[in-house]
Enzyme design. Structure first.
Site, PDB file in Angstrom:
ATOM      1  N   CYS A   1      30.104   8.594 -12.428  1.00 18.12           N
ATOM      2  CA  CYS A   1      30.129   7.140 -12.597  1.00 18.12           C
ATOM      3  C   CYS A   1      31.572   6.754 -12.884  1.00 18.12           C
ATOM      4  O   CYS A   1      32.262   7.463 -13.628  1.00 18.12           O
ATOM      5  CB  CYS A   1      29.224   6.731 -13.764  1.00 18.12           C
ATOM      6  SG  CYS A   1      29.407   4.996 -14.210  1.00 18.12           S
ATOM      7  N   THR A   2      31.996   5.642 -12.296  1.00 21.21           N
ATOM      8  CA  THR A   2      33.387   5.220 -12.431  1.00 21.21           C
ATOM      9  C   THR A   2      33.833   5.082 -13.882  1.00 21.21           C
ATOM     10  O   THR A   2      34.995   5.294 -14.202  1.00 21.21           O
ATOM     11  CB  THR A   2      33.575   3.857 -11.753  1.00 21.21           C
ATOM     12  OG1 THR A   2      32.513   2.992 -12.174  1.00 21.21           O
ATOM     13  CG2 THR A   2      33.581   3.990 -10.247  1.00 21.21           C
TER      14      THR A   2
ATOM     15  N   CYS B   1      32.438   3.391  -6.115  1.00 20.23           N
ATOM     16  CA  CYS B   1      31.248   3.248  -6.958  1.00 20.23           C
ATOM     17  C   CYS B   1      30.219   4.329  -6.590  1.00 20.23           C
ATOM     18  O   CYS B   1      29.786   4.411  -5.432  1.00 20.23           O
ATOM     19  CB  CYS B   1      30.661   1.861  -6.715  1.00 20.23           C
ATOM     20  SG  CYS B   1      29.162   1.542  -7.633  1.00 20.23           S
ATOM     21  N   ASN B   2      29.830   5.136  -7.565  1.00 28.87           N
ATOM     22  CA  ASN B   2      28.831   6.186  -7.309  1.00 28.87           C
ATOM     23  C   ASN B   2      27.485   5.600  -6.922  1.00 28.87           C
ATOM     24  O   ASN B   2      26.787   6.128  -6.070  1.00 28.87           O
ATOM     25  CB  ASN B   2      28.651   7.049  -8.554  1.00 28.87           C
ATOM     26  CG  ASN B   2      29.834   7.943  -8.802  1.00 28.87           C
ATOM     27  OD1 ASN B   2      29.839   9.095  -8.415  1.00 28.87           O
ATOM     28  ND2 ASN B   2      30.875   7.398  -9.423  1.00 28.87           N
TER      29      ASN B   2
ATOM     30  N   SER C   1      31.597  -1.844  -7.905  1.00 29.78           N
ATOM     31  CA  SER C   1      30.779  -2.928  -8.445  1.00 29.78           C
ATOM     32  C   SER C   1      31.575  -3.726  -9.477  1.00 29.78           C
ATOM     33  O   SER C   1      31.317  -4.903  -9.688  1.00 29.78           O
ATOM     34  CB  SER C   1      29.525  -2.351  -9.101  1.00 29.78           C
ATOM     35  OG  SER C   1      29.908  -1.395 -10.077  1.00 29.78           O
TER      36      SER C   1
HETATM   37  N1  DGL Z   1      30.503   1.634 -10.642  1.00 23.22           N
HETATM   38  C1  DGL Z   1      29.224   2.147 -11.054  1.00 23.22           C
HETATM   39  C2  DGL Z   1      29.105   3.622 -10.682  1.00 23.22           C
HETATM   40  O1  DGL Z   1      30.080   4.324 -10.472  1.00 23.22           O
HETATM   41  C3  DGL Z   1      29.000   1.977 -12.535  1.00 23.22           C
HETATM   42  C4  DGL Z   1      28.868   0.539 -12.978  1.00 23.22           C
HETATM   43  C5  DGL Z   1      27.621  -0.138 -12.411  1.00 23.22           C
HETATM   44  O2  DGL Z   1      26.494   0.243 -12.779  1.00 23.22           O
HETATM   45  O3  DGL Z   1      27.812  -1.052 -11.594  1.00 23.22           O
HETATM   46  O4  DGL Z   1      27.997   4.114 -10.594  1.00 23.22           O
END
Ligand code: DGL
Length: 284
Positions: free
Chosen positions: A205-206, A70-71, A8
């Site tokens: 989460c990243t 992205c998780n 994201s």
């Molecule tokens: N990349 C998202 C994740 O790993 C975290 C940032 C977002 O909420 O977009 O969940």
């Protein structure tokens, strides 16, 4: 033929860093959907549509294998896109989409699954275990990670804990605020554990690896924190050993490129927090 890495935003650079260390001869094409980030508070429909559009863009740019770093997108969109969207593409059967959850479940259980979810090796028998899973609100409310664990490992209870505000604090570079958010998420999760402490914590989460010292300080010493970027990289390297057709052998990893749906200059500046060298983002 680069391997696509989708996130994201810029947090997925934590994963890309480990991928590049594990696969030094493999170019990657990183796409940050910063115009629409963060995903963590968006609806299921929005996350699915945005993820599909981003993956379509990476396929159009020549990727055949894409890792969703992205998780939130892995939790909400991956299965649906693998099962319902990929087969509708003209050459969908020669393309693959992977996520970050299967590598984590492999790391928890010691077993392996292929990208279709079929077992490749047997799981080590698990005793009663408790695992903390820290992630965005959307990832937690999807229930996807505990579901993946329950389907594949016996005896592991997953306690999911959202960390409100943590992504924003990390992106803002406010370390003190990020540490406070991480500590209060840990305190809340530990209170839910009662007198049976977790043996493992996953930063799902990243962005959270950047706050790892705060998580470490707030969790019991015997709680092992699993590093998602490294585990994902090892898993992708193993995947490519089994499917060498998706790998670019002997290419120059410096060919890695960075795309964004947002403002390339602003994103390049933000990326410095997640990446050791200048990452020059281009418009997607
Ligand atoms: N990349 C998202 C994740 O790993 C975290 C940032 C977002 O909420 O977009 O969940």
């Amino acid at each position: 033929m680069p391997i696509g890495v989708f996130d994201s935003g810029v947090g997925g650079l934590t994963v890309l860093k480990s991928l590049r260390a594990a696969l030094p001869n493999q170019p990657f094409l990183y796409l940050a959907d910063t115009a629409n980030a963060p995903y963590g508070d968006r609806s299921v429909e929005e996350i699915t549509a945005l993820t599909r559009d981003a993956l379509a863009h990476l396929f159009d740019r020549g990727c055949r294998l894409i890792l969703i770093a992205c998780n939130t997108a892995s939790a909400i969109a991956l299965r649906k896109l693998q099962q319902e969207w990929l087969p509708t593409l003209a050459d969908g059967d020669s393309r693959r989409i992977l996520g970050v959850f299967v590598p984590m479940v492999e790391a928890i259980s010691g077993a392996r699954w292929n990208s279709d979810g079929d077992p490749e090796t047997a799981a080590a028998p698990a005793g009663r275990r408790r695992l903390l899973f820290f992630a965005t609100a959307a990832t937690i409310s999807s229930g996807a990670f505990p579901r993946e664990v329950a389907a594949r490992v016996n005896g592991v209870e997953v306690i999911g804990q959202a960390c409100p505000g943590l992504v924003d604090a990390i992106e803002a570079g406010d370390d003190a605020k990020a540490a406070r958010f991480a500590q209060s998420a840990c305190a809340e999760a530990l209170a839910r554990c009662g007198d049976f402490p977790p043996d493992t914590a996953i930063l799902g989460c990243t962005h959270y690896p950047l706050a790892q010292p705060a998580f470490r300080a707030a969790l019991p010493p015997r709680t092992n924190i699993l590093s998602q970027p490294d585990i994902t990289a090892v898993s992708l390297a193993r995947y490519l050993e089994r499917r060498p057709g998706f790998e670019e052998n002997g290419a120059d990893a410096r060919l890695t490129r960075f795309l964004t749906s947002g403002d390339p200059d602003a994103v390049s500046a933000l990326a410095e927090r997640f990446w050791d060298e200048p990452a020059r983002f281009e418009a997607a």
